[in-house]
Each structure stands twice: as C-alpha cells, then as structure tokens.
Write a protein that holds these residues in place. Structure first.
Motif, PDB file in Angstrom:
ATOM      1  N   THR A 157       6.036 -27.961 -23.331  1.00  0.00           N
ATOM      2  CA  THR A 157       7.280 -27.904 -24.095  1.00  0.00           C
ATOM      3  C   THR A 157       8.263 -28.968 -23.627  1.00  0.00           C
ATOM      4  O   THR A 157       8.986 -29.557 -24.442  1.00  0.00           O
ATOM      5  N   TRP A 158       8.293 -29.244 -22.319  1.00  0.00           N
ATOM      6  CA  TRP A 158       9.215 -30.266 -21.815  1.00  0.00           C
ATOM      7  C   TRP A 158       8.915 -31.614 -22.433  1.00  0.00           C
ATOM      8  O   TRP A 158       9.831 -32.344 -22.834  1.00  0.00           O
ATOM      9  N   TRP A 159       7.638 -31.978 -22.531  1.00  0.00           N
ATOM     10  CA  TRP A 159       7.284 -33.266 -23.122  1.00  0.00           C
ATOM     11  C   TRP A 159       7.695 -33.329 -24.594  1.00  0.00           C
ATOM     12  O   TRP A 159       8.179 -34.353 -25.073  1.00  0.00           O
ATOM     13  N   VAL A 160       7.496 -32.232 -25.311  1.00  0.00           N
ATOM     14  CA  VAL A 160       7.893 -32.205 -26.720  1.00  0.00           C
ATOM     15  C   VAL A 160       9.402 -32.365 -26.849  1.00  0.00           C
ATOM     16  O   VAL A 160       9.888 -33.169 -27.657  1.00  0.00           O
ATOM     17  N   ARG A 161      10.159 -31.637 -26.044  1.00  0.00           N
ATOM     18  CA  ARG A 161      11.615 -31.751 -26.099  1.00  0.00           C
ATOM     19  C   ARG A 161      12.070 -33.147 -25.690  1.00  0.00           C
ATOM     20  O   ARG A 161      12.967 -33.724 -26.319  1.00  0.00           O
ATOM     21  N   MET A 215      -1.444 -38.455 -26.046  1.00  0.00           N
ATOM     22  CA  MET A 215      -0.644 -37.244 -26.160  1.00  0.00           C
ATOM     23  C   MET A 215       0.778 -37.568 -26.599  1.00  0.00           C
ATOM     24  O   MET A 215       1.335 -36.935 -27.513  1.00  0.00           O
ATOM     25  N   LEU A 216       1.382 -38.583 -25.977  1.00  0.00           N
ATOM     26  CA  LEU A 216       2.753 -38.942 -26.325  1.00  0.00           C
ATOM     27  C   LEU A 216       2.828 -39.493 -27.744  1.00  0.00           C
ATOM     28  O   LEU A 216       3.794 -39.231 -28.473  1.00  0.00           O
ATOM     29  N   GLU A 217       1.821 -40.224 -28.156  1.00  0.00           N
ATOM     30  CA  GLU A 217       1.795 -40.731 -29.526  1.00  0.00           C
ATOM     31  C   GLU A 217       1.741 -39.588 -30.528  1.00  0.00           C
ATOM     32  O   GLU A 217       2.428 -39.607 -31.562  1.00  0.00           O
ATOM     33  N   ALA A 218       0.923 -38.559 -30.229  1.00  0.00           N
ATOM     34  CA  ALA A 218       0.827 -37.397 -31.116  1.00  0.00           C
ATOM     35  C   ALA A 218       2.158 -36.655 -31.189  1.00  0.00           C
ATOM     36  O   ALA A 218       2.574 -36.196 -32.262  1.00  0.00           O
ATOM     37  N   ILE A 219       2.832 -36.535 -30.049  1.00  0.00           N
ATOM     38  CA  ILE A 219       4.132 -35.855 -30.035  1.00  0.00           C
ATOM     39  C   ILE A 219       5.155 -36.661 -30.829  1.00  0.00           C
ATOM     40  O   ILE A 219       5.883 -36.121 -31.669  1.00  0.00           O
ATOM     41  N   ARG A 243       8.128 -33.654  -7.886  1.00  0.00           N
ATOM     42  CA  ARG A 243       6.882 -32.979  -7.541  1.00  0.00           C
ATOM     43  C   ARG A 243       5.903 -32.991  -8.705  1.00  0.00           C
ATOM     44  O   ARG A 243       6.304 -32.834  -9.865  1.00  0.00           O
ATOM     45  N   HIS A 244       4.607 -33.174  -8.362  1.00  0.00           N
ATOM     46  CA  HIS A 244       3.566 -33.049  -9.378  1.00  0.00           C
ATOM     47  C   HIS A 244       3.664 -31.682 -10.043  1.00  0.00           C
ATOM     48  O   HIS A 244       4.041 -30.680  -9.414  1.00  0.00           O
ATOM     49  N   TRP A 245       3.320 -31.647 -11.324  1.00  0.00           N
ATOM     50  CA  TRP A 245       3.085 -30.411 -12.064  1.00  0.00           C
ATOM     51  C   TRP A 245       4.362 -29.684 -12.473  1.00  0.00           C
ATOM     52  O   TRP A 245       4.407 -29.079 -13.532  1.00  0.00           O
ATOM     53  N   THR A 246       5.398 -29.703 -11.639  1.00  0.00           N
ATOM     54  CA  THR A 246       6.635 -29.003 -11.984  1.00  0.00           C
ATOM     55  C   THR A 246       7.693 -29.985 -12.486  1.00  0.00           C
ATOM     56  O   THR A 246       8.064 -29.956 -13.660  1.00  0.00           O
ATOM     57  N   ASP A 247       8.171 -30.871 -11.604  1.00  0.00           N
ATOM     58  CA  ASP A 247       9.096 -31.912 -12.046  1.00  0.00           C
ATOM     59  C   ASP A 247       8.397 -32.907 -12.972  1.00  0.00           C
ATOM     60  O   ASP A 247       9.033 -33.508 -13.843  1.00  0.00           O
ATOM     61  N   LEU A 248       7.107 -33.089 -12.749  1.00  0.00           N
ATOM     62  CA  LEU A 248       6.291 -34.012 -13.545  1.00  0.00           C
ATOM     63  C   LEU A 248       5.203 -33.198 -14.256  1.00  0.00           C
ATOM     64  O   LEU A 248       4.047 -33.167 -13.837  1.00  0.00           O
ATOM     65  N   PRO A 249       5.557 -32.500 -15.327  1.00  0.00           N
ATOM     66  CA  PRO A 249       4.603 -31.591 -15.971  1.00  0.00           C
ATOM     67  C   PRO A 249       3.339 -32.299 -16.443  1.00  0.00           C
ATOM     68  O   PRO A 249       3.381 -33.417 -16.968  1.00  0.00           O
ATOM     69  N   SER A 300      10.613 -26.547 -16.244  1.00  0.00           N
ATOM     70  CA  SER A 300       9.775 -27.662 -15.813  1.00  0.00           C
ATOM     71  C   SER A 300      10.389 -28.975 -16.267  1.00  0.00           C
ATOM     72  O   SER A 300      11.174 -29.025 -17.215  1.00  0.00           O
ATOM     73  N   GLY A 301      10.010 -30.051 -15.595  1.00  0.00           N
ATOM     74  CA  GLY A 301      10.348 -31.375 -16.071  1.00  0.00           C
ATOM     75  C   GLY A 301      11.514 -32.035 -15.374  1.00  0.00           C
ATOM     76  O   GLY A 301      12.298 -31.400 -14.670  1.00  0.00           O
TER      77      GLY A 301
END
Length: 316
Positions: A157-161, A215-219, A243-249, A300-301
């Motif tokens: 969701t963070w990437w989409v937003r 992925m980013l192109e699709a979003i 941090r991997h995975w949390t700050d950087l989903p 996240s993010g």
C-alpha cells in the motif's frame, strides 16, 4: 471465495465481527474451551495457527477433516538460492522457540508479531503437528507477501500511495531487483480449491516474480502519476538509518540468507491450479481503498523527511 463456490461455510471467531455475508458464525476461542465439533465439517481452513499446541487443540475439537494450514515462506533458514522450492530445509521449533510461544499472552497469540525470530520455526512445527493430528490429511500453504485493500502490514500500500503523489521518487536499486506478491483474493481462491480437492501437499503460495521497475510501472499506469524515479544504491538508504522491509517495504538485502525471499518457485502451486490476476488489477483495488483512507498514517515506508535525507546523502 468459499461461499461463491457454493460451499456451506462456518466462520469460527471470538467476537462474531467481520464475518462474510452468507456464512454462519461459530463464536469460540481456540485458546479456550472449544466445543465438540466432530463430524460437523469436511474441511477446515486455518489462517491463524502460530504454535503447534494451537493445531493439536483444534484437531481434537473438529475430528477427522481435511485441514488446510496457512503457513509461511519464513519456515526456511536459507533463502539465498533463486527459485528454491518446497524441498528446501525448513527447521522445526527448538525448545526455546516453544518457550517463546508459551509466553505470548493469550490475547496476542493470533498474530505473527509476538513470536519474533521464532515465527518461522514455529510455523514449521505447526505443519508437523498438523500431519500428525490429522493423519496426513493436510495441505500446507507457505504464503509469501499477501497484498490488497485493508492489508494491515501496508507494505505494498505504501508504494501505491507514494506513486499516487505527483513528486519525484528515490528508490533502492537496482531496478531489476525481483519482487514477488500475491493478491489476497487469489490466495483465498487457492485455499478454497485445496480444501475442495483435498490435496495433501506443501505449496509456495505467492505470485510470479517481477522486477521492481515493472512493479512501479504497473502502479504508475493506474495512478496516472508518472513520477520521475531515481534509483540509488541500497546502502545509501541503509546508511541513512532506514531499515529493510519496514522503512523500505518489499526490499530485502541483496545478499545473505534472505536474498531470494521474493524469488521462490511456485511451479508446484501453478501445476495444482493457482491462477493470479494482473498486478494492475490489484493496484486498482488498493488505490481505490487507499484514496478513501488518506488520513490514515501508514505503518510502513519512508516519510518525506526520510526521502529528503536520502537525497541529501546521495549528493554529499
């Protein structure tokens, strides 16, 4: 998915909340006194088993059924090999892990977080307990990253937003980094299919790998915001304290035991009938939900302040 397929569905829940229309409700607590449910069900889909005692207790209550267990990709101790399959080494819980599980408060046992580093090994011991308790009549689904509206982890969701904002982006490279997710609706449909077909096997349940750039192109194709993207080395972000995975989903280290966590083989599930929808369809559903919830602060993010710090570090 089970209701849509014409099944007679009962949802066991502690509160009676959030039950799908068309399902009966059974109010009970797997951590408390379970009623005798022997002979009432053909199959059980278990989405919240985290310790082996939780599995055996449920088995005693429901009797002989086909059991579908939601396990996790995290069962593996080494995910450094691209496209590894379900035969990779998955260690069982140690005595220390079982002690960790025993000390989790009863009202927190139905979520993954409190189990910490023991989580994956406990999930593997749940699989072993299920095979014993249900006489081998069990399916183990090792889920990868599940995405969709109302995802409480908010990683996708963070990437989409973020892509829905008309602002340049800094992204941990390289752009051909592999990402692997599955729409929750596709995961749910496969769970139901396994319950109906009673396949006694273990499956990775996630989508086909794609590049981060794809992925980013699709979003962006769904948001309509063609944000300029600058890919920077991952260490620029980590040196800024992110941090991997949390700050950087969705971003995992490029080497080490987790390097291929988002690049696993799904050949077994595909052969068994797994069907996944185009990512654009998932993005559209997440985008519509998120646009109605923009006041909610995602867990996240990177924050705008984080991104500014990374930009400054990359030019210093």
């Amino acid at each position: 998915a089970a209701i849509a397929a014409g099944n007679d569905v009962t949802v066991m829940t502690r509160s009676g909340a959030n039950v799908a229309t068309g399902a009966r409700t059974l109010i009970a607590d797997r951590e408390g006194d379970l009623p005798d449910l022997t002979g009432q069900f053909d199959a059980v889909i278990d989405t919240c088993g985290y310790a082996p005692d939780m599995i055996t207790r449920l088995a005693q209550a429901v009797g002989p059924v086909h059991y579908v267990f939601v396990s996790s990709i995290s069962v593996y101790d080494d995910m450094s090999v691209p496209q590894f399959d379900e035969t990779a080494h998955a260690p069982a819980a140690t005595d220390d892990d079982l002690q960790v599980a025993a000390e989790v408060p009863a009202d927190e046992r139905a979520t993954a977080g409190p189990y910490g580093a023991s989580y994956g090994r406990l999930k593997r011991s749940c699989e072993i307990a299920a095979d014993a308790a249900f006489g081998g009549n069990s399916t183990h689904l090792r889920l990868g990253l599940i995405v969709g509206p109302r995802d409480y982890t908010e990683r996708f969701t963070w990437w989409v937003r973020r892509c829905d904002q008309n602002a340049p982006m800094v992204v941990p490279g390289p752009p051909d980094r592999l990402i692997q997710v599955i729409d929750v609706r596709d995961a749910g449909a496969f769970l139901v299919k396994m319950a109906e077909r009673r396949l006694c096997d273990t499956f990775h349940l996630t989508g086909q790998p794609m590049t981060l750039a794809a992925m980013l192109e699709a979003i962006q194709s769904q948001t309509g915001q063609m944000n300029p993207i600058t890919y920077l080395p991952l260490d620029v972000f980590t040196k800024a304290g992110l941090r991997h995975w949390t700050d950087l989903p969705l971003i995992v280290p490029e080497d080490g035991s987790f390097a291929q966590m988002l690049n696993v083989s799904i050949a077994n599930a595909t052969t068994a009938g797994l069907v996944t929808r185009p990512l654009e369809e998932t993005v559209q559903s997440v985008l519509m939900w998120d646009r109605e919830n923009r006041d909610h602060v995602l867990s996240s993010g990177m924050s705008p302040k984080d991104e500014a710090a990374v930009r400054a570090a990359s030019t210093s």
